[in-house]
Design a protein around this motif. Structure first.
Motif, short mmCIF file in Angstrom:
data_model
loop_
_atom_site.label_atom_id
_atom_site.label_comp_id
_atom_site.label_asym_id
_atom_site.label_seq_id
_atom_site.Cartn_x
_atom_site.Cartn_y
_atom_site.Cartn_z
N ALA A 215 39.44 36.97 38.09
CA ALA A 215 38.01 36.48 38.40
C ALA A 215 37.59 35.43 40.00
N GLY A 216 35.95 35.69 40.41
CA GLY A 216 35.93 34.59 41.36
C GLY A 216 36.34 36.18 43.13
N ALA A 217 36.68 35.14 44.15
CA ALA A 217 36.32 36.18 45.02
C ALA A 217 37.09 37.58 44.94
N LYS A 218 38.40 37.45 44.48
CA LYS A 218 38.23 38.91 44.37
C LYS A 218 37.44 40.88 43.49
N SER A 219 36.98 39.70 42.35
CA SER A 219 36.16 40.20 41.84
C SER A 219 34.64 40.69 42.31
N ASP A 220 34.41 39.68 43.28
CA ASP A 220 33.21 39.86 43.93
C ASP A 220 33.68 41.39 44.99
N ASP A 221 34.28 41.16 46.04
CA ASP A 221 34.94 41.90 46.89
C ASP A 221 35.17 43.39 46.04
N ALA A 222 35.84 43.25 45.11
CA ALA A 222 36.06 45.12 44.60
C ALA A 222 34.75 45.12 43.94
N VAL A 223 33.78 44.56 43.82
CA VAL A 223 32.38 45.35 43.01
C VAL A 223 31.95 45.77 43.85
N GLN A 224 31.95 44.56 45.61
CA GLN A 224 31.48 45.22 45.96
C GLN A 224 31.96 46.69 47.57
N ARG A 225 33.03 46.53 46.67
CA ARG A 225 34.07 48.10 47.82
C ARG A 225 33.30 49.14 46.38
N VAL A 226 33.16 48.65 45.15
CA VAL A 226 32.89 49.62 44.38
C VAL A 226 31.43 50.50 44.52
N LEU A 227 30.48 49.49 45.02
CA LEU A 227 29.08 49.67 45.08
C LEU A 227 28.77 50.37 46.33
N ALA A 228 29.70 50.19 47.32
CA ALA A 228 29.86 50.74 48.85
C ALA A 228 30.57 52.49 48.59
N GLY A 229 31.02 52.57 47.26
CA GLY A 229 31.66 53.88 47.34
C GLY A 229 32.47 53.99 47.53
N GLU A 230 33.60 53.65 47.35
CA GLU A 230 34.82 53.79 47.02
C GLU A 230 35.48 54.07 45.96
#
Length: 296
Positions: A123-138
């Protein structure tokens, strides 16, 4: 798969996610063949409790009632799978299509355990980064196999070999006819096999469809049980308060009675003392009178 092995991965899920969230309940009934609604409620509750995966889903995706077709359900699960893979930096061996079809419950439970691991450690930075990657289409989901392309490619690959090996004259024509017939039969067999596989995959999905709505009742039952428990607790507290109030009133009444009794006893004692004093005074006056008479 044996009952002992099944019990192991069910317990693993109960010991992890079951201790992180209170609803939906990680019951053996749902973990043996997790329906989509149960998994949707689980993912949304973990996000709510831990903050892991915050912002991953749109408003309409957060409402399971709006995810009615298979594609929407698969997309929802692929987002969760990709989120966990990116956050942990590791691959999770599970396929969303098979989850929706009610297959490979052991791998679905293994994913839930990894989801718990990611939610409690990333939870936190790793979660935020993972969310952005998924929303970017990865996506960490395995790509779909293009069966049709493979079938079309086979005849093209065979042609050079056939041309090189083809005999001359009438024998060559006869050989070509035999190979064409063999190819046609092979294609027919592959089509029949594909239809059989699709029918086999559709059967568990159809059987799983009614079960998907079951978890909707589970949260409602949990809510009803929670309300009953709260009412029971409130009634118990009110009963305790009434008993304490009665006890206080009783003690106050007893204290008042004791004080009144004490005051009455003190008054009686004072009256008795005054009576004795009066008697003593009268006796003294009488004694003085007698002495005066004797002196006279």
């Amino acid at each position: 798969m044996g009952d002992d092995e099944e019990a192991v991965w069910i317990k693993a899920t109960q010991d992890s996610l079951g201790k992180l969230i209170s609803k939906p309940k990680m019951t053996e009934k749902y973990l043996k063949k997790p329906p989509f609604r149960f998994l949707h409620d689980t993912v949304m509750e973990v996000i709510k409790v831990t903050g892991f995966g915050q912002g991953l889903y749109k408003d309409e995706e957060q409402d399971a009632a709006q995810l009615v077709d298979k594609t929407a359900k698969v997309d929802f699960l692929n987002k969760a799978i990709s989120l966990v893979c990116f956050a942990l930096g590791d691959k999770v061996d599970v396929v969303a299509n098979k989850i929706v079809a009610g297959l490979e419950a052991d791998k679905t439970n293994a994913f839930l355990v990894r989801f718990h691991e990611a939610a409690t450690t990333c939870a936190g930075a790793k979660s935020d980064d993972a969310v952005q990657r998924v929303l970017a289409g990865e996506s960490a989901a395995a790509p779909k196999k293009e069966k049709k392309e493979k079938k079309d490619a086979k005849p093209a690959e065979e042609k050079p070999a056939e041309a090189a090996a083809a005999p001359a004259g009438d024998d060559a024509e006869e050989e070509k006819k035999k190979k064409d017939e063999a190819r046609r039969k092979k294609k027919d067999q592959e089509k029949a096999k594909q239809k059989a596989e699709e029918a086999a995959a559709a059967a568990p999905a159809a059987a799983a469809a009614p079960a998907e709505e079951a978890p909707a009742e589970a949260p409602a039952e949990d809510e009803e049980a929670k309300k009953k428990e709260e009412k029971k607790k409130k009634d118990k507290e009110e009963r305790k308060e009434r008993e304490e109030r009665k006890q206080r009133e009783k003690e106050e009444a007893e204290a008042a009675a004791a004080a009144a009794e004490h005051d009455q006893a003190a008054a009686e004692q004072q009256a008795l003392a005054e009576h004795h004093a009066a008697q003593a005074a009268a006796a003294a006056r009488q004694h003085q009178a007698q002495q005066a008479e004797q002196a006279a």
